[in-house]
Design an enzyme around this catalytic site. Structure first.
Site, PDB file in Angstrom:
ATOM      1  N   GLU A  15      46.708 -72.429-104.327  1.00 60.31           N
ATOM      2  CA  GLU A  15      45.455 -72.845-104.370  1.00 60.31           C
ATOM      3  C   GLU A  15      44.383 -71.422-104.714  1.00 60.31           C
ATOM      4  O   GLU A  15      43.382 -71.458-104.266  1.00 60.31           O
ATOM      5  CB  GLU A  15      44.837 -73.766-103.400  1.00 60.31           C
ATOM      6  CG  GLU A  15      45.602 -74.866-103.422  1.00 60.31           C
ATOM      7  CD  GLU A  15      44.939 -76.018-102.267  1.00 60.31           C
ATOM      8  OE1 GLU A  15      43.884 -75.668-101.548  1.00 60.31           O
ATOM      9  OE2 GLU A  15      45.388 -76.994-102.396  1.00 60.31           O
ATOM     10  N   GLU A  30      51.391 -80.736-102.688  1.00 64.34           N
ATOM     11  CA  GLU A  30      50.841 -81.148-101.586  1.00 64.34           C
ATOM     12  C   GLU A  30      49.976 -82.468-101.648  1.00 64.34           C
ATOM     13  O   GLU A  30      49.208 -82.391-102.828  1.00 64.34           O
ATOM     14  CB  GLU A  30      49.622 -80.218-100.900  1.00 64.34           C
ATOM     15  CG  GLU A  30      50.069 -78.706-100.317  1.00 64.34           C
ATOM     16  CD  GLU A  30      49.226 -77.830 -99.646  1.00 64.34           C
ATOM     17  OE1 GLU A  30      47.988 -78.370 -99.614  1.00 64.34           O
ATOM     18  OE2 GLU A  30      49.530 -76.727 -99.447  1.00 64.34           O
TER      19      GLU A  30
END
Ligand SMILES: *[C@@H]1O[C@H](CO)[C@@H](O)[C@H](O)[C@H]1NC(C)=O
Ligand SMILES: *[C@@H]1O[C@H](CO)[C@@H](O)[C@H](O)[C@H]1NC(C)=O
Length: 299
Positions: free
Chosen positions: A130, A227
């Site tokens: 991220e 995720e």
């Protein structure tokens, strides 16, 4: 080791003709490096935690691969690799790709682990997590780091594993980041309908829309979920409500669909982490911090 971008592009093109690394992992969980009291996990702690999760395996899914967030923080690989080897588990290693000093420390810790324990324990690598979403790194710089780690892992140490990057679906569909897709052997998508403010009823469809949007831009590269999850405590986010019932419902709808569709995933997360900042972040475990399961993992 450091390469120029043109050397790396050439190496990447050459690598296409030699044998491509293959996905050699099962579905699994993301797992933090700290105990509930905030102390770093020792080898004994990792061994126990890996065994707890291995015990959750079902007739259809063997939980034997663990995605860890850092190689160096908390001496993660130094402590976790001997544990994985002792219980026959595999580790998907996360390499932080933010500033140069952090990246080099992370890459060094991965190299130390391969030098010391070989590569049988290594399931794959994500460089960056991220960091595009948080706009912490220039996409070209991240791509160079991915090629750099790929060279070390698969050329210097011949691990033969996929090296990619984990980021949000919003980052993958942003054309600015196309070079990171090009550099990655595998695209790992993080998607949280909870953070999209979704009702639990719509969550699976919203998650699958983000999968479709990502798959549309990755040129047929291997794809997996880095995720996904649903919290069980903390504040509502839009129409998203964090409860155990909703985590159960999300598992049954979204995770069971991933299993049925053969989309590999690392669920987020394993155990609740009371040491994270207060609120929902402490409550993403499928198990409580005492390691007892909150929900049924059956599909
Ligand atoms: C996490 O643990 C560390 C070390 O025990 C401690 O210093 C820190 O305050 C803890 N953070 C939270 C949010 O509990
Ligand atoms: C795409 O990424 C760039 C660079 O990170 C950012 O400036 C831009 O706002 C993003 N575009 C969209 C549509 O989010």
């Amino acid at each position: 080791m450091k390469y120029s971008l043109s050397t790396l592009l050439f190496a990447a093109a050459a690598a296409v003709v030699s044998a491509s690394p293959v996905a050699n992992f099962e579905n699994g969980f993301n797992m933090g490096a700290q105990n509930p009291d905030g102390s770093c996990k020792t080898t004994a702690d990792w061994t126990r935690d890996f065994q707890v999760v291995q015990g959750w395996s079902t007739s259809t899914v063997k939980y034997n691969t663990f995605k860890l967030y850092s190689t160096n923080d908390c001496d993660t690989l130094k402590n976790a690799v001997p544990a994985a080897q002792a219980v026959g588990a595999k580790i998907w290693a996360g390499v932080w790709a933010v500033d140069e000093a952090k990246f080099n420390a992370e890459k060094g810790a991965l190299e130390y682990a391969m030098q010391t324990w070989g590569t049988d324990w290594l399931a794959g690598v994500n460089v960056g997590s991220e960091s595009l979403y948080r706009m912490e790194i220039d996409p070209v710089k991240l791509a160079i780091q991915i090629w750099d780690v790929k060279g070390m892992v698969n050329e210097a140490y011949k691990a033969g594993v996929l090296v990619g990057c984990a980021d949000t679906w919003t980052s993958w569909v942003n054309g600015t980041n196309a070079i990171v897709i090009e550099a990655s052997d595998i695209i790992m998508m993080n998607g949280f309908p909870y953070w999209q403010g979704s009702t639990i009823e719509q969550a699976k469809d919203i998650f699958y829309q983000s999968i479709a949007a990502t798959k549309a831009v990755i040129n047929g590269k291997p794809f997996m979920i880095g995720e996904t999850g649903w919290p069980t405590g903390g504040d509502n986010f839009g129409s998203a409500v964090p409860t155990v019932d909703n985590l159960q419902s999300y598992w049954k709808s979204a995770t069971c669909a991933l299993q049925a569709d053969n989309i590999p995933y690392f669920f987020f997360s394993t155990f609740d982490e009371p040491n994270r900042s207060a609120g929902v972040e402490q409550h993403f475990g499928v198990a409580n911090s005492d390691k007892s399961l909150k929900i049924s993992l059956a599909c």
